[in-house]
Design a protein around this motif. Structure first.
Motif, PDB file in Angstrom:
ATOM      1  N   ILE A 585       0.834  -1.204   0.000  1.00  0.00           N
ATOM      2  CA  ILE A 585       0.000   0.000   0.000  1.00  0.00           C
ATOM      3  C   ILE A 585       0.867   1.252   0.000  1.00  0.00           C
ATOM      4  CG2 ILE A 585      -1.702   1.300   1.352  1.00  0.00           C
ATOM      5  CD1 ILE A 585      -2.797  -1.384   2.307  1.00  0.00           C
ATOM      6  N   ALA A 586       2.009   1.202   0.723  1.00  0.00           N
ATOM      7  CA  ALA A 586       2.873   2.387   0.853  1.00  0.00           C
ATOM      8  C   ALA A 586       3.412   2.842  -0.486  1.00  0.00           C
ATOM      9  CB  ALA A 586       4.028   2.080   1.802  1.00  0.00           C
ATOM     10  N   ASN A 587       3.560   1.944  -1.431  1.00  0.00           N
ATOM     11  CA  ASN A 587       4.080   2.298  -2.750  1.00  0.00           C
ATOM     12  C   ASN A 587       3.027   2.976  -3.614  1.00  0.00           C
ATOM     13  OD1 ASN A 587       6.622   1.236  -2.205  1.00  0.00           O
ATOM     14  ND2 ASN A 587       6.014  -0.835  -2.851  1.00  0.00           N
ATOM     15  N   GLU A 588       1.781   2.992  -3.125  1.00  0.00           N
ATOM     16  CA  GLU A 588       0.690   3.481  -3.965  1.00  0.00           C
ATOM     17  C   GLU A 588       0.115   4.820  -3.511  1.00  0.00           C
ATOM     18  OE1 GLU A 588      -2.161   0.367  -3.751  1.00  0.00           O
ATOM     19  OE2 GLU A 588      -0.875  -1.135  -4.698  1.00  0.00           O
ATOM     20  N   ASN A 593      -2.283   9.461   4.764  1.00  0.00           N
ATOM     21  CA  ASN A 593      -3.687   9.396   4.359  1.00  0.00           C
ATOM     22  C   ASN A 593      -4.260   7.991   4.510  1.00  0.00           C
ATOM     23  OD1 ASN A 593      -3.643  12.084   3.644  1.00  0.00           O
ATOM     24  ND2 ASN A 593      -3.052  11.667   1.520  1.00  0.00           N
ATOM     25  N   VAL A 594      -3.367   7.038   4.720  1.00  0.00           N
ATOM     26  CA  VAL A 594      -3.786   5.637   4.797  1.00  0.00           C
ATOM     27  C   VAL A 594      -4.083   5.209   6.226  1.00  0.00           C
ATOM     28  CG1 VAL A 594      -3.065   3.246   4.386  1.00  0.00           C
ATOM     29  CG2 VAL A 594      -2.482   5.036   2.751  1.00  0.00           C
ATOM     30  N   LEU A 595      -3.214   5.643   7.145  1.00  0.00           N
ATOM     31  CA  LEU A 595      -3.309   5.160   8.518  1.00  0.00           C
ATOM     32  C   LEU A 595      -3.446   6.301   9.507  1.00  0.00           C
ATOM     33  CD1 LEU A 595      -0.456   2.479   8.512  1.00  0.00           C
ATOM     34  CD2 LEU A 595      -2.901   2.015   8.574  1.00  0.00           C
ATOM     35  N   PRO A 596      -4.224   6.120  10.559  1.00  0.00           N
ATOM     36  CA  PRO A 596      -4.180   7.081  11.664  1.00  0.00           C
ATOM     37  C   PRO A 596      -2.802   7.004  12.315  1.00  0.00           C
ATOM     38  CG  PRO A 596      -5.495   5.157  12.255  1.00  0.00           C
ATOM     39  CD  PRO A 596      -5.169   5.016  10.805  1.00  0.00           C
ATOM     40  N   ASP A 597      -2.395   8.077  12.967  1.00  0.00           N
ATOM     41  CA  ASP A 597      -1.006   8.124  13.436  1.00  0.00           C
ATOM     42  C   ASP A 597      -0.667   7.016  14.424  1.00  0.00           C
ATOM     43  OD1 ASP A 597      -1.940   9.221  15.988  1.00  0.00           O
ATOM     44  OD2 ASP A 597      -2.182  11.092  14.887  1.00  0.00           O
ATOM     45  N   ARG A 602       2.609   2.085  15.139  1.00  0.00           N
ATOM     46  CA  ARG A 602       2.746   0.647  15.393  1.00  0.00           C
ATOM     47  C   ARG A 602       3.486  -0.044  14.252  1.00  0.00           C
ATOM     48  NH1 ARG A 602      -3.438  -0.419  17.623  1.00  0.00           N
ATOM     49  NH2 ARG A 602      -3.131   0.529  19.687  1.00  0.00           N
ATOM     50  N   VAL A 603       3.234   0.420  13.008  1.00  0.00           N
ATOM     51  CA  VAL A 603       3.937  -0.167  11.862  1.00  0.00           C
ATOM     52  C   VAL A 603       5.437   0.111  11.954  1.00  0.00           C
ATOM     53  CG1 VAL A 603       4.220  -0.070   9.356  1.00  0.00           C
ATOM     54  CG2 VAL A 603       1.936  -0.055  10.350  1.00  0.00           C
ATOM     55  N   LEU A 604       5.772   1.352  12.310  1.00  0.00           N
ATOM     56  CA  LEU A 604       7.185   1.696  12.442  1.00  0.00           C
ATOM     57  C   LEU A 604       7.863   0.806  13.487  1.00  0.00           C
ATOM     58  CD1 LEU A 604       7.019   5.609  12.334  1.00  0.00           C
ATOM     59  CD2 LEU A 604       7.246   3.975  10.446  1.00  0.00           C
ATOM     60  N   LYS A 605       7.163   0.561  14.589  1.00  0.00           N
ATOM     61  CA  LYS A 605       7.730  -0.299  15.634  1.00  0.00           C
ATOM     62  C   LYS A 605       7.910  -1.728  15.131  1.00  0.00           C
ATOM     63  CE  LYS A 605       8.215   0.923  19.437  1.00  0.00           C
ATOM     64  NZ  LYS A 605       9.385   1.539  20.121  1.00  0.00           N
ATOM     65  N   MET A 606       7.010  -2.172  14.251  1.00  0.00           N
ATOM     66  CA  MET A 606       7.163  -3.507  13.663  1.00  0.00           C
ATOM     67  C   MET A 606       8.424  -3.598  12.818  1.00  0.00           C
ATOM     68  SD  MET A 606       3.433  -4.950  12.511  1.00  0.00           S
ATOM     69  CE  MET A 606       2.384  -3.525  12.494  1.00  0.00           C
ATOM     70  N   PHE A 607       8.684  -2.568  12.009  1.00  0.00           N
ATOM     71  CA  PHE A 607       9.904  -2.546  11.201  1.00  0.00           C
ATOM     72  C   PHE A 607      11.137  -2.673  12.088  1.00  0.00           C
ATOM     73  CE2 PHE A 607       7.295  -1.078   7.748  1.00  0.00           C
ATOM     74  CZ  PHE A 607       8.006  -1.364   6.594  1.00  0.00           C
ATOM     75  N   ILE A 608      11.100  -1.961  13.209  1.00  0.00           N
ATOM     76  CA  ILE A 608      12.254  -1.963  14.101  1.00  0.00           C
ATOM     77  C   ILE A 608      12.455  -3.327  14.734  1.00  0.00           C
ATOM     78  CG2 ILE A 608      13.169  -0.978  16.246  1.00  0.00           C
ATOM     79  CD1 ILE A 608      11.799   1.670  15.401  1.00  0.00           C
ATOM     80  N   THR A 609      11.351  -4.027  15.072  1.00  0.00           N
ATOM     81  CA  THR A 609      11.474  -5.347  15.713  1.00  0.00           C
ATOM     82  C   THR A 609      12.101  -6.378  14.792  1.00  0.00           C
ATOM     83  OG1 THR A 609       9.224  -5.982  15.062  1.00  0.00           O
ATOM     84  CG2 THR A 609       9.492  -4.922  17.230  1.00  0.00           C
ATOM     85  N   THR A 617      13.602   5.092   8.736  1.00  0.00           N
ATOM     86  CA  THR A 617      14.221   6.405   8.542  1.00  0.00           C
ATOM     87  C   THR A 617      14.037   6.877   7.098  1.00  0.00           C
ATOM     88  OG1 THR A 617      15.880   5.882  10.230  1.00  0.00           O
ATOM     89  CG2 THR A 617      16.380   7.700   8.721  1.00  0.00           C
ATOM     90  N   LYS A 618      14.305   5.999   6.193  1.00  0.00           N
ATOM     91  CA  LYS A 618      14.168   6.347   4.769  1.00  0.00           C
ATOM     92  C   LYS A 618      12.716   6.699   4.436  1.00  0.00           C
ATOM     93  CE  LYS A 618      14.975   4.406   0.170  1.00  0.00           C
ATOM     94  NZ  LYS A 618      15.446   3.212  -0.594  1.00  0.00           N
ATOM     95  N   MET A 619      11.788   5.945   4.979  1.00  0.00           N
ATOM     96  CA  MET A 619      10.372   6.163   4.707  1.00  0.00           C
ATOM     97  C   MET A 619       9.914   7.551   5.182  1.00  0.00           C
ATOM     98  SD  MET A 619       7.242   3.806   6.130  1.00  0.00           S
ATOM     99  CE  MET A 619       8.314   2.380   6.027  1.00  0.00           C
ATOM    100  N   LEU A 620      10.355   7.924   6.392  1.00  0.00           N
ATOM    101  CA  LEU A 620       9.948   9.216   6.941  1.00  0.00           C
ATOM    102  C   LEU A 620      10.644  10.374   6.220  1.00  0.00           C
ATOM    103  CD1 LEU A 620       9.840   8.412  10.768  1.00  0.00           C
ATOM    104  CD2 LEU A 620       7.947   8.509   9.152  1.00  0.00           C
ATOM    105  N   GLU A 621      11.905  10.167   5.860  1.00  0.00           N
ATOM    106  CA  GLU A 621      12.611  11.205   5.103  1.00  0.00           C
ATOM    107  C   GLU A 621      11.921  11.486   3.770  1.00  0.00           C
ATOM    108  OE1 GLU A 621      16.608   9.794   4.735  1.00  0.00           O
ATOM    109  OE2 GLU A 621      17.298  10.857   6.554  1.00  0.00           O
ATOM    110  N   GLN A 622      11.461  10.427   3.132  1.00  0.00           N
ATOM    111  CA  GLN A 622      10.769  10.595   1.853  1.00  0.00           C
ATOM    112  C   GLN A 622       9.490  11.411   2.027  1.00  0.00           C
ATOM    113  OE1 GLN A 622      10.257   6.553   0.526  1.00  0.00           O
ATOM    114  NE2 GLN A 622      12.194   6.531  -0.633  1.00  0.00           N
ATOM    115  N   GLN A 623       8.767  11.168   3.137  1.00  0.00           N
ATOM    116  CA  GLN A 623       7.539  11.919   3.387  1.00  0.00           C
ATOM    117  C   GLN A 623       7.851  13.410   3.580  1.00  0.00           C
ATOM    118  OE1 GLN A 623       4.407  10.630   3.223  1.00  0.00           O
ATOM    119  NE2 GLN A 623       5.425   8.730   2.602  1.00  0.00           N
ATOM    120  N   ILE A 624       8.979  13.738   4.280  1.00  0.00           N
ATOM    121  CA  ILE A 624       9.355  15.133   4.498  1.00  0.00           C
ATOM    122  C   ILE A 624       9.785  15.790   3.187  1.00  0.00           C
ATOM    123  CG2 ILE A 624      10.976  16.687   5.679  1.00  0.00           C
ATOM    124  CD1 ILE A 624       8.925  15.446   7.536  1.00  0.00           C
ATOM    125  N   GLN A 625      10.500  15.027   2.375  1.00  0.00           N
ATOM    126  CA  GLN A 625      10.960  15.563   1.089  1.00  0.00           C
ATOM    127  C   GLN A 625       9.786  15.865   0.163  1.00  0.00           C
ATOM    128  OE1 GLN A 625      13.723  12.616  -0.326  1.00  0.00           O
ATOM    129  NE2 GLN A 625      15.296  13.144   1.205  1.00  0.00           N
TER     130      GLN A 625
END
Length: 719
Positions: A585-588, A593-597, A602-609, A617-625
């Motif tokens: 979904i993230a690629n689309e 707009n997809v998830l409540p914060d 929780r998804v970010l924490k899953m990536f870390i686990t 980090t890359k995902m959030l940087e892309q959102q800021i850019q």
């Protein structure tokens, strides 16, 4: 509910006449009366009275007496209730005599009939003699002036003696008449109907009749009414009192017949429970069979309406209260809070918390004060079984949520969700029929996942999903492992409906649905649970619901001896599957707009686990850019969310230094600070009074972030 069960027959409150129907051991009493009146050879009439209250069985006793009269006795039934005017009453009385004598007289029916016709005109003379109005009777015959009252009585006596028969006149329902009609009946018996070999058997409530006679005989003094009865009645008898044990057997037999007719098979423990309640609270107040008949009819009426939708023993109990104590039934109906509140809510002080309990106790005891002490005490004791919450008021008991769930599953009247159903006799709008609900799961163990999912899809077109999920939550532990696996996977595919549902402070529909699925999967043995969990995730949608499920799956056991939901390796597989779902979904689309914060976090924490922090980090940087203004969305991911009953929507609170450090550990706060300055400029933080509960608006949250960053820069503290 089947049509067959909806058809019922009501017990008609009619008197009986056979020995095998003598529930109250009165037949021998009736035989003795029959023997006396059957052998009455006196030249004057004998008057027997049967004293008894409404509904105690006076008419049945009269039937028993008539049953025991020999064939030589002429029985005449005269019902004065059918005649409102004196002339009609007297005319009918003599016609009854004429017909009865005509059937038995050796002189023949025609001769007796002609005699009474010939002397019908004398009725006017009789009515004048006893003080009744003669209007409308003046033209009945010319012989009125030639016949004296004594001559009439002599001729009637001759007919009776010639017939060689004893006559017994039964007059019932006297206490249903108005005052004037009561006085007429006793004049008739005393003055007009004083014939040879004739007995009158009168049945009435002597207290009511004495009061009716008092204005005419004694200037309104009730004792004078009793004195008058003593002058008229030679054999006053009280209806033998029914034993409590006999009344009890009579009632329980009626109930058993009702249940058999409407095809209700109570379990032995259910029978014992109702009998115990009846014996404790109602048997002391049961004083006549008519009440038992009314109660049996009430149960007969109500059960087919609510069968399968309420607890039958509670229904039978509340219907018994309605019949025995109608005022208190209304009190319960109109004061539900006194009987079903938990009384466990928070209050500023002990005194404030006790006030509702004291008020409820006071009002309930006041409502019971109208009953005798023995009845009041027994009823109050039984009510604590019917409404256990009363023990919180009366004995300081307290009940857990599990108790309330149990009462819900048992469809008890003490459950706030079932109380009204017992008084409305119907399923209210928005409620789900328990029959329909249970039918949905009737073959769950034998049906495929696709078939059951289609069934739910069809049901959700008419059922309210919020109510369905709430109801299912109460039953979540009642399914077998096989049923649980099918049900969990089917429920997972309706997340869109749950997201649209009720949003309560704690759970809401989506949270409750997640808990149900989690509980269902826990029913499956641990070695098989991973496969069932992955199957749920394959069916689950949309993504916010999937994330909510995963959050439940990762919960740690509460107790040291409790097994984990999944083994560590299995949990990694579950996490990776959700991440794969998220990445598709993230690629689309824009992730914010997809998830409540809270779900995004929780998804970010899953990536870390699973050691994919760099991807976060890359995902959030892309959102800021892509959009500098999305910096506020990133900061909100790491800010606690508060739910409050006083606020319509969740809101952000208490962004702390620790949260700043957590964020900085994933994405440099220098990058975020720079983006915030470019997008929003320098903002001034407005301190809140209660950081842990007061709302942080987006602007104030961003200002707080900038302040923490500036403070660290000034202090030179390492971030």
């Amino acid at each position: 509910m089947s049509q067959e069960n909806s058809i019922m027959s009501i017990n008609i409150d009619k008197p009986v006449s056979h020995l095998n129907e003598d529930w109250f051991q009165r037949y021998e009493f009736a035989k003795r009366i029959a023997a006396i009146v059957g052998r009455n050879m006196n030249s004057n009439s004998l008057t027997v009275s049967i004293y008894g209250k409404w509904g105690q069985g006076k008419t049945t006793l009269l039937n028993f007496i008539e049953k025991e009269l020999s064939e030589d006795v002429i029985a005449i039934h005269f019902n004065p209730w059918l005649f409102s005017e004196t002339p009609q009453l007297l005319k009918s009385f003599f016609e009854n005599f004429a017909i009865a004598l005509g059937k038995s007289s050796t002189t023949g029916k025609e001769k007796v009939g002609n005699f009474f016709k010939e002397y019908a005109s004398a009725i006017g003379t009789i009515t004048q003699f006893v003080g009744f109005s003669t209007e409308g009777l003046k033209n009945l015959g010319d012989k009125i002036s030639e016949v004296s009252v004594q001559d009439l009585k002599t001729r009637i006596d001759d007919f009776i003696i010639t017939a060689d028969k004893n006559i017994v006149v039964f007059i019932d329902d006297i206490d249903r008449l108005d005052v004037n009609e009561v006085q007429q009946i006793f004049k008739l018996v005393k003055l007009v109907g004083d014939f040879s070999r004739t007995s009158y058997i009168l049945s009435f409530d002597h207290e009511l009749i004495a009061e009716a006679l008092a204005p005419k005989y004694g200037g309104g003094n009730k004792e004078a009414g009793y004195d008058f009865l003593e002058k008229i009645i030679q054999l006053p008898l009280n209806l033998p009192k029914a034993r409590k044990q006999d009344l009890r057997s009579f009632f329980l037999n009626l109930v058993e017949n009702v249940l058999r007719e409407i095809k209700i098979n109570l379990k032995e423990e259910e029978k014992n429970e109702f009998t115990q309640r009846f014996d404790e609270a109602f048997l002391p107040a049961l004083d006549n069979p008519r009440v038992a008949v009314r109660l049996a009819n009430s149960i007969n009426f109500s059960i087919p309406l609510l069968q399968g939708e309420v607890n039958l023993i509670d229904l039978m109990t509340i219907e018994t209260i309605r019949v025995f104590f109608p005022d208190f039934y209304s009190f319960i109906k109109n004061n539900r809070g006194f009987f079903i509140n938990s009384y466990s809510h928070e209050a500023p002080s002990f005194i404030d918390k006790e006030k509702p309990k004291e008020e409820a106790k006071k009002r309930i005891l006041e409502a019971l004060d109208k009953y005798e002490a023995v009845v009041k005490d027994k009823l109050l004791s039984m009510l604590q079984d019917l409404f256990p919450q009363l023990r919180t008021i009366l004995a300081n008991y307290h009940y857990s949520n599990e108790h309330y769930m149990e009462w819900y599953r048992e469809m008890r009247i003490c459950s706030p969700y079932y109380f009204e159903r017992y008084f409305s006799y119907a399923i209210q709008k928005g409620e789900i029929s328990d029959i329909v609900f249970k039918d949905i799961f009737s073959d769950l163990a034998d049906i495929s996942l696709s078939e059951f999912t289609n069934r739910l899809s069809f049901q959700f077109k008419t059922l309210e999903v919020d109510e369905f999920i709430f109801k299912l939550y109460q039953y979540k532990n009642s399914f077998s492992p096989k049923e649980s696996e099918t049900l969990a996977a089917a429920l997972a595919s309706f997340g869109e409906l749950y997201l649209l549902g009720r949003k309560d402070v704690f759970y809401g529909t989506i949270g409750m649905a997640s808990l149900i699925i989690y509980s269902l999967l826990k029913k499956i043995p641990l070695e098989d649970r991973l496969s069932a969990t992955l199957n749920v995730l394959d069916n689950a949608k949309p993504l916010p619901f999937v994330i909510d499920l995963q959050f439940k799956f990762r919960q740690k056991p509460k107790y040291s001896d409790e097994e984990p939901f999944l083994k560590d390796d299995d949990l990694v597989q579950v996490t990776q599957k959700i991440i794969e779902h998220f990445e598709r979904i993230a690629n689309e689309t824009n992730l914010f707009n997809v998830l409540p914060d809270y779900a995004f976090y929780r998804v970010l924490k899953m990536f870390i686990t699973v050691d994919r922090k760099s991807d976060v980090t890359k995902m959030l940087e892309q959102q800021i850019q892509l959009n500098k203004k999305s910096v506020i969305n990133v900061i909100k991911l790491f800010t606690p969310t508060m739910n409050s009953s006083s606020m319509p929507n969740p809101y952000k609170v208490n962004f702390t230094f620790e949260k700043y450090k957590e964020l900085d550990n994933i994405l440099s706060c220098d990058i975020l600070y720079k983006a915030s300055m470019e997008a929003y400029g320098k903002l001034i933080y407005q301190p809140v009074e209660l950081p842990e509960s007061d709302e942080l608006t987006d602007e104030n949250l961003l200002a707080l972030f900038q302040k923490i960053h500036d403070d660290l820069e000034e202090s030179g503290e390492e971030k």
